[in-house]
Write an enzyme that holds these catalytic residues in place. Structure first.
Site, mmCIF file in Angstrom:
data_model
loop_
_atom_site.group_PDB
_atom_site.id
_atom_site.type_symbol
_atom_site.label_atom_id
_atom_site.label_comp_id
_atom_site.label_asym_id
_atom_site.label_seq_id
_atom_site.Cartn_x
_atom_site.Cartn_y
_atom_site.Cartn_z
ATOM 1 N N ARG A 1 21.600 23.939 73.556
ATOM 2 C CA ARG A 1 21.339 25.151 73.881
ATOM 3 C C ARG A 1 20.292 25.265 73.691
ATOM 4 O O ARG A 1 20.426 26.831 74.023
ATOM 5 C CB ARG A 1 22.574 25.641 72.630
ATOM 6 N N SER B 1 31.822 11.589 67.345
ATOM 7 C CA SER B 1 31.777 12.197 66.586
ATOM 8 C C SER B 1 33.069 12.805 66.106
ATOM 9 O O SER B 1 34.461 12.344 67.160
ATOM 10 C CB SER B 1 31.549 13.615 67.453
ATOM 11 N N ASN C 1 36.332 12.629 59.911
ATOM 12 C CA ASN C 1 36.167 11.341 58.867
ATOM 13 C C ASN C 1 37.489 12.357 58.011
ATOM 14 O O ASN C 1 38.155 11.237 56.658
ATOM 15 C CB ASN C 1 35.814 10.827 57.940
ATOM 16 N N CYS C 2 37.916 13.028 57.891
ATOM 17 C CA CYS C 2 38.528 13.812 56.277
ATOM 18 C C CYS C 2 39.333 14.384 57.067
ATOM 19 O O CYS C 2 40.370 14.754 55.877
ATOM 20 C CB CYS C 2 37.206 15.725 56.737
ATOM 21 N N THR D 1 11.465 15.502 57.545
ATOM 22 C CA THR D 1 10.819 14.526 56.606
ATOM 23 C C THR D 1 8.862 14.425 56.733
ATOM 24 O O THR D 1 8.838 15.149 56.721
ATOM 25 C CB THR D 1 10.871 12.770 57.009
ATOM 26 N N PRO E 1 6.183 14.018 60.270
ATOM 27 C CA PRO E 1 6.342 15.017 61.022
ATOM 28 C C PRO E 1 7.052 15.255 62.577
ATOM 29 O O PRO E 1 7.645 16.495 62.866
ATOM 30 C CB PRO E 1 4.304 15.758 61.252
ATOM 31 N N ALA F 1 15.706 14.894 58.909
ATOM 32 C CA ALA F 1 16.962 13.729 58.594
ATOM 33 C C ALA F 1 17.912 14.659 58.176
ATOM 34 O O ALA F 1 17.515 15.898 57.588
ATOM 35 C CB ALA F 1 16.232 13.157 57.373
ATOM 36 N N ASP G 1 24.529 13.426 55.395
ATOM 37 C CA ASP G 1 24.970 12.761 53.702
ATOM 38 C C ASP G 1 23.801 11.433 53.300
ATOM 39 O O ASP G 1 23.642 11.412 52.301
ATOM 40 C CB ASP G 1 26.212 11.176 53.806
#
Length: 553
Positions: free
Chosen positions: A23, A40, A43-44, A275, A278, A282, A285
């Site tokens: 986008r 995608s 998982n809940c 992270t 540069p 990340a 979880d």
């Protein structure tokens, strides 16, 4: 020239990052690598597929590779495992799990969204047939197939967290007898023990066997199925065992690439999810993020924060100044016909970090009592004793729970105080709430405490005998109510007799007042204070005592 952006991992954080990247940059070449068969998925929703509430596994798939290609012009390669990151030359090594072929892909920017892996402890018998994890769609399909094939009657759930409780509910709905084995002394660790006690009683009432404070020692095959042995020596026969012990951040790739990890073992990132390299970000979880309330680093594997982090990483890659505010652990869980929700810091957490706090309990209806269907909410609010800043909240009930916690969650994020809760203007109609919403009431109780209009004394020091030894404890409930139990040594002066019997109480000693849920106690405290007494209300009254007393050592 168009940039080449690679995303490792899908689900919440990676998929959100990829879509947001498109986008913001129509010309970039964006590729997502996902080790599993789905890029995608929800998982809940997996426990509800196991429980046959969700009938078709296709309903768990949020977006397919074809959809990413058609709508976003993003190449998604499922069943592709990234073996190595070479950050010096900005390449990754990828293995096609279908063909075992490997390739090298270059990048201008790289987003890591490897997620977390479920804990599978090296216990005796851990690899026996009939022992499952529940983390992916294939996991849930295997469990359903096992249930259908063996017509299971008994199950052991190892772990009493969100997944454990939701799986328990769904198995019970399918007619399965369930035992929860939990090493800790309570279910739902993010909540405080006395709040979890409400769920303990509810689970037992639904026929669930709770084995708390007793970890698993091993799994054993029997003539009829499996047996789960615990550290205390207890044994629980079952047809299936499902592990819901928790997760750990998946950091193998990051660690081998030389990216910096945090003290808790997650990938270290800045406020823009960058992270220590540069060109690498990340999300999800696998990363450590700041707790919005305590300021401490935390690992909180929730889909909401992962989605926001994915968007922020995409913004940062495109030169925007978006930053991640932190996490506050806002979560909700359905446990049969009750709902448990929390946001912000728990009392346990505040104690651990030495953060000053005060707390109040209340037990209002979710809407006005005169309208049919009113249901009670057990509500706990934690706040700063100096300025009233809201630190956390927990609630359990049958209706309207998540609505109230959502309000408090937003208040915490805006740095609001209990005085703001007092003045919050919320929806009211008889079937939805009350003119004084439970959120307003929580603010009022807390504000009354801070202003000195109705100072509080908690049940814990009363139960432990650690309060003023000269205090007088007064139960202001009716004779009929106290016939079902009252605190040893308390005097019973019903509220409607208090004015005529007030002289029975000494003015040179602290007077601790409790009732059923706290409202009558508040009224009596106001009455006594205006007549020169040193009076304190016990928040939540006897209702709070009924479950808190089981947790006080």
């Amino acid at each position: 020239m168009s940039r080449r952006i690679l995303v490792i991992g899908g689900v919440a954080g990676g998929a959100s990052a990829a879509a947001r990247l498109r986008r913001l940059d129509e010309n970039a070449t964006i590729t997502v690598f996902e080790k599993g068969p789905f890029v995608s998925f929800a998982n809940c929703g997996l426990p509800y597929y196991v429980g046959d509430v969700i009938k078709d596994d296709k309903d768990l798939v949020i977006a397919t590779p074809a959809r990413f290609k058609e709508r976003f012009n993003i190449e998604v390669k499922t069943m592709h495992e990234v073996l190595k990151i070479n950050k010096e030359d900005k390449t990754i090594e990828v293995k096609d799990l279908n063909t075992d072929d490997t390739s090298v892909e270059s990048y201008d920017a790289l987003v890591l969204a490897p997620g977390a892996f479920p804990i599978r402890p090296p216990l005796p018998g851990i690899d026996l047939p009939g022992i499952f994890l529940l983390r992916t769609i294939p996991d849930s399909m295997q469990i359903r197939a096992w249930m259908d094939q063996y017509k299971i009657k008994k199950a052991v759930i190892v772990g009493g967290g969100f997944i454990g409780l939701e799986t328990t509910e769904n198995l019970v709905h399918r007619g399965v007898e369930v035992t929860i084995v939990e090493m800790g002394t309570q279910v739902l660790p993010p909540m405080d023990p006395e709040m979890a006690e409400v769920l303990h009683e509810h689970c037992k009432a639904k026929g669930v066997n709770l084995c708390l404070g007793d970890g698993v020692a091993g799994f054993y095959k029997t003539d009829t199925g499996l047996e789960v042995a615990t550290q205390s020596g207890a044994r629980y026969p079952c047809d299936v065992a499902i592990l819901g012990i928790g997760v750990r951040p998946e950091t193998k790739l990051a660690k081998e690439a030389g990216l910096e990890l945090g003290k808790l073992g997650g990938i270290k990132v800045d406020e823009q999810m960058r992270t220590s390299d540069p060109n690498i970000w990340a999300v999800g979880d696998a990363v450590e993020v700041k707790d919005f309330v305590t300021g401490q680093m935390a690992l909180i594997p929730l889909a909401g924060p992962a989605n926001r982090q994915g968007r922020i990483a995409a913004d940062a890659i495109n030169g925007r100044s978006s930053t991640f505010r932190g996490v506050q652990g806002t979560a909700v869980c359905g446990v049969f016909d009750k709902v448990a929700a929390a946001t912000g810091a728990s009392e346990k957490t505040l104690k651990r970090y030495g953060i000053p706090y005060e707390k109040v309990y209340l037990h209002p209806n979710h809407h006005v009592g005169y309208f049919p269907g009113a249901r009670n909410i057990n509500f706990k609010l934690l706040f700063n004793p100096q300025d009233g800043k809201i630190l956390g909240a927990q609630a359990i009930g049958e209706a309207g729970v998540e609505k109230r916690i959502d309000v408090v969650a937003m208040a915490i994020q805006q740095g609001m105080t209990v005085y703001d809760l007092e003045e919050s203007e919320l929806c009211y109609a008889p079937q939805f709430g009350a003119a004084k919403d439970p959120v307003n009431l929580a603010g009022m109780v807390a504000a009354n405490c801070l202003r000195g209009d109705a100072p509080v004394i908690q049940w814990e020091p009363i139960i432990k005998g650690e309060c003023d030894p000269n205090h007088v404890l007064v139960d202001v409930r009716t004779k009929g109510e106290v016939a079902n139990g009252m605190f040893t040594g308390a005097r019973n002066i019903p509220i409607d007799q208090m004015r005529e019997r007030m002289s029975e109480l000494p003015k040179d000693k602290p007077i601790y007042v409790y009732c059923g849920v706290g409202i009558r106690g508040y009224n009596v405290v106001r009455m006594l204070k205006q007549c020169g007494y040193d009076a304190y209300n016990v928040p939540g009254g006897w209702t709070t005592y009924s479950f808190l007393s089981k947790c006080v050592k």
